[in-house]
Design a protein around this motif. Structure first.
Motif, PDB file in Angstrom:
ATOM      1  N   GLY A   1       0.933  -1.455   0.040  1.00  0.00           N
ATOM      2  CA  GLY A   1      -0.232   0.278   0.254  1.00  0.00           C
ATOM      3  C   GLY A   1       1.170   1.411  -0.324  1.00  0.00           C
ATOM      4  N   PHE A   2       2.080   1.175   0.656  1.00  0.00           N
ATOM      5  CA  PHE A   2       2.866   2.080   0.589  1.00  0.00           C
ATOM      6  C   PHE A   2       3.085   2.849  -0.403  1.00  0.00           C
ATOM      7  CE2 PHE A   2       6.847   4.934   0.453  1.00  0.00           C
ATOM      8  CZ  PHE A   2       7.426   4.210   0.765  1.00  0.00           C
ATOM      9  N   LEU A   3       3.536   2.020  -1.944  1.00  0.00           N
ATOM     10  CA  LEU A   3       3.515   2.381  -3.066  1.00  0.00           C
ATOM     11  C   LEU A   3       2.702   3.062  -3.340  1.00  0.00           C
ATOM     12  CD1 LEU A   3       5.539  -0.840  -3.353  1.00  0.00           C
ATOM     13  CD2 LEU A   3       6.827   1.228  -3.362  1.00  0.00           C
ATOM     14  N   GLY A   4       1.840   2.295  -3.740  1.00  0.00           N
ATOM     15  CA  GLY A   4       0.140   3.413  -4.104  1.00  0.00           C
ATOM     16  C   GLY A   4       1.172   4.745  -3.581  1.00  0.00           C
ATOM     17  N   ALA A   5       0.330   4.729  -2.376  1.00  0.00           N
ATOM     18  CA  ALA A   5       0.289   6.307  -1.794  1.00  0.00           C
ATOM     19  C   ALA A   5       1.306   7.084  -1.761  1.00  0.00           C
ATOM     20  CB  ALA A   5      -0.094   5.498   0.006  1.00  0.00           C
ATOM     21  N   SER A   6       2.744   6.321  -1.808  1.00  0.00           N
ATOM     22  CA  SER A   6       3.475   6.955  -2.471  1.00  0.00           C
ATOM     23  C   SER A   6       4.007   7.158  -2.786  1.00  0.00           C
ATOM     24  CB  SER A   6       5.002   5.987  -1.445  1.00  0.00           C
ATOM     25  OG  SER A   6       5.583   5.950  -2.059  1.00  0.00           O
TER      26      SER A   6
ATOM     27  N   TRP B   1      16.542  -0.598   0.567  1.00  0.00           N
ATOM     28  CA  TRP B   1      15.296  -1.042   0.820  1.00  0.00           C
ATOM     29  C   TRP B   1      14.124  -0.498   0.735  1.00  0.00           C
ATOM     30  CZ3 TRP B   1      11.914   0.901   3.876  1.00  0.00           C
ATOM     31  CH2 TRP B   1      11.582   2.384   4.595  1.00  0.00           C
ATOM     32  N   HIS B   2      13.591   1.038   0.032  1.00  0.00           N
ATOM     33  CA  HIS B   2      12.181   1.079  -0.541  1.00  0.00           C
ATOM     34  C   HIS B   2      12.039  -0.123  -1.171  1.00  0.00           C
ATOM     35  CE1 HIS B   2      13.812   5.783   0.306  1.00  0.00           C
ATOM     36  NE2 HIS B   2      13.375   5.483   1.088  1.00  0.00           N
TER      37      HIS B   2
ATOM     38  N   ALA C   1      22.478  -2.386   6.729  1.00  0.00           N
ATOM     39  CA  ALA C   1      20.808  -1.311   7.045  1.00  0.00           C
ATOM     40  C   ALA C   1      19.304  -1.512   6.323  1.00  0.00           C
ATOM     41  CB  ALA C   1      21.814   0.153   6.777  1.00  0.00           C
ATOM     42  N   CYS C   2      20.340  -2.396   4.797  1.00  0.00           N
ATOM     43  CA  CYS C   2      18.525  -2.353   4.148  1.00  0.00           C
ATOM     44  C   CYS C   2      18.063  -3.778   5.192  1.00  0.00           C
ATOM     45  CB  CYS C   2      19.492  -2.809   2.480  1.00  0.00           C
ATOM     46  SG  CYS C   2      18.314  -3.566   1.229  1.00  0.00           S
ATOM     47  N   ARG C   3      19.048  -4.971   5.797  1.00  0.00           N
ATOM     48  CA  ARG C   3      18.267  -5.708   5.952  1.00  0.00           C
ATOM     49  C   ARG C   3      17.465  -5.262   7.209  1.00  0.00           C
ATOM     50  NH1 ARG C   3      17.935 -11.287   7.051  1.00  0.00           N
ATOM     51  NH2 ARG C   3      17.610 -11.539   9.275  1.00  0.00           N
ATOM     52  N   VAL C   4      18.197  -4.014   7.732  1.00  0.00           N
ATOM     53  CA  VAL C   4      17.768  -4.362   9.215  1.00  0.00           C
ATOM     54  C   VAL C   4      16.524  -3.122   8.808  1.00  0.00           C
ATOM     55  CG1 VAL C   4      17.805  -2.254  10.737  1.00  0.00           C
ATOM     56  CG2 VAL C   4      19.603  -3.822   9.982  1.00  0.00           C
ATOM     57  N   HIS C   5      16.056  -2.306   7.581  1.00  0.00           N
ATOM     58  CA  HIS C   5      15.312  -1.529   7.808  1.00  0.00           C
ATOM     59  C   HIS C   5      13.984  -2.946   6.786  1.00  0.00           C
ATOM     60  CE1 HIS C   5      16.831   2.242   9.271  1.00  0.00           C
ATOM     61  NE2 HIS C   5      17.745   2.279   7.433  1.00  0.00           N
ATOM     62  N   LEU C   6      14.524  -3.368   6.787  1.00  0.00           N
ATOM     63  CA  LEU C   6      13.753  -4.138   5.379  1.00  0.00           C
ATOM     64  C   LEU C   6      13.283  -5.158   7.145  1.00  0.00           C
ATOM     65  CD1 LEU C   6      14.891  -5.951   2.169  1.00  0.00           C
ATOM     66  CD2 LEU C   6      12.894  -4.142   2.287  1.00  0.00           C
TER      67      LEU C   6
ATOM     68  N   ALA D   1      22.988   9.120   2.428  1.00  0.00           N
ATOM     69  CA  ALA D   1      22.499  10.411   1.159  1.00  0.00           C
ATOM     70  C   ALA D   1      20.704   9.646   0.362  1.00  0.00           C
ATOM     71  CB  ALA D   1      22.957   9.834   0.075  1.00  0.00           C
ATOM     72  N   HIS D   2      20.757   9.143  -0.134  1.00  0.00           N
ATOM     73  CA  HIS D   2      19.088   9.046  -0.132  1.00  0.00           C
ATOM     74  C   HIS D   2      18.487   7.994   0.692  1.00  0.00           C
ATOM     75  CE1 HIS D   2      15.235   7.697  -2.197  1.00  0.00           C
ATOM     76  NE2 HIS D   2      15.532   6.370  -2.204  1.00  0.00           N
ATOM     77  N   THR D   3      19.326   7.206   1.716  1.00  0.00           N
ATOM     78  CA  THR D   3      18.815   6.339   2.687  1.00  0.00           C
ATOM     79  C   THR D   3      20.295   6.232   3.497  1.00  0.00           C
ATOM     80  OG1 THR D   3      18.907   4.699   1.834  1.00  0.00           O
ATOM     81  CG2 THR D   3      16.352   5.781   1.463  1.00  0.00           C
ATOM     82  N   ASP D   4      20.356   5.367   4.195  1.00  0.00           N
ATOM     83  CA  ASP D   4      21.694   4.777   5.124  1.00  0.00           C
ATOM     84  C   ASP D   4      21.805   3.623   3.915  1.00  0.00           C
ATOM     85  OD1 ASP D   4      19.352   3.143   6.575  1.00  0.00           O
ATOM     86  OD2 ASP D   4      20.034   4.403   8.442  1.00  0.00           O
TER      87      ASP D   4
END
Ligand SMILES: [Zn+2]
Length: 323
Positions: free
Chosen positions: A9-14, A116-117, A139-144, A190-193
């Protein structure tokens, strides 16, 4: 107020929120998610959900796929398949299908997440099911694995299933040879960590993930460590990869070259030069937004996800205390 939405849902909404450049569009985005026929919302709805995936051949064994979220890249032979990013959740299987069309016999399958986005890692579950080993920064694994409430977007991203997070992680560099050398480099926040880039040495091709939006205001996710100064530094770093002929696959937008990347750096430097003096005057976010300091750039850069008000918000955030 935060609206809890699934990653899907985040994707559509964002995308709608970003397209509108207004957080007040979340209610409309939620309507759209529920199947509203609102004309304005549908007009702004990204094509990711329904458009065919476009495959562009750069080399016999290297393609760019476009249409399911962020730009994807695939490098392969009959035995090995290396795939960059997994698109939005509902299109993950479509990307797997495209990948297996290119190399139906590959047994060694790697999926690399640039960050992670949800428009880059949302399709991970489909890749996991298809036997891909998922690789990404720590960090990608953590945020996911986290519930993330966005600072600039009134919504929450829910964790991915554990089996769809990277099982191989890194904090600096990692290299693959499948089929030719692919150097992965973690980039400071930068864009994320969680950002990392892939450089395909044989073909002098760089996939930047969302450190580069070709021809549009880049998204800066300050909730997970992104900042204007960070993405300026990252753009400078990316310019040092390869040479003047390096082909660059941006996170979003058409295939690019060093000149296009330099234009992003110029845009970011201009943004910094306009916002830093306002920070010195201790202006609040609302005061800065009222000044519309980047409005003149919309004609050139405001045709992507972001228009200048939201980009200004994301960029100016680094001078304000974190909530
Ligand atoms: Zn991103």
């Amino acid at each position: 107020m935060n609206t809890t939405l699934s990653r899907r849902g985040f994707l559509g909404a964002s995308a709608l929120v970003l397209a509108a450049g207004l957080t007040t569009r979340v209610a409309q985005a939620a309507d759209d998610k529920a199947g509203s026929t609102n004309q304005d919302a549908s007009a702004k709805r990204p094509a990711w959900f329904s458009s065919p995936i476009k495959a562009t051949k750069l080399e016999d064994d290297f393609y760019v796929l476009d249409g399911a979220g962020g730009n994807n890249a695939v490098h392969f032979d009959a035995e090995k398949l290396f795939f960059v990013d997994s698109g939005i959740a509902p299109r993950g299987q479509d990307l797997v299908t495209e990948a297996l069309k290119l190399s139906p016999t590959a047994q060694t399958r790697i999926l690399f997440n640039t960050h992670w986005h949800g428009d880059h890692a949302g399709g991970n579950p489909a890749f996991f099911k298809a036997g891909f080993t998922i690789v990404g920064s720590t960090a990608c694994r953590v945020h996911l694995g986290q519930t993330i409430i966005f600072e600039d977007l009134p919504m929450t991203s829910e964790p991915s299933p554990e089996n769809s997070r990277p099982v191989i992680t890194f904090d600096d560099k990692i290299k693959f040879h499948m089929p030719s050398a692919i150097a992965i480099t973690k980039i400071p926040p930068a864009h994320t960590d969680s950002d990392a880039v892939a450089y395909f040495e044989k073909y002098n091709i760089l996939h930047t993930g969302d450190l580069f939006f070709n021809g549009a205001f880049p998204v800066i996710d300050r909730t997970t460590g992104g900042s204007l100064s960070g993405i300026i530094a990252a753009s400078k770093t990316l310019l040092t990869f390869g040479d003047a002929k390096t082909r660059i696959i941006p996170g979003h937008g058409p295939l690019a070259d060093k000149a296009a990347l330099q234009r992003q750096l110029d845009l970011l430097n201009l943004t910094y030069d306009r916002l830093a003096p306002l920070a010195e005057q201790k202006k609040t976010m609302d005061e800065v937004l009222a000044l519309k300091p980047l409005a003149d750039l919309d004609a050139t850069y405001g045709k992507g996800f972001l228009q200048s008000p939201m980009f200004t918000r994301m960029a100016y955030g680094q001078w304000l205390p974190k909530k």
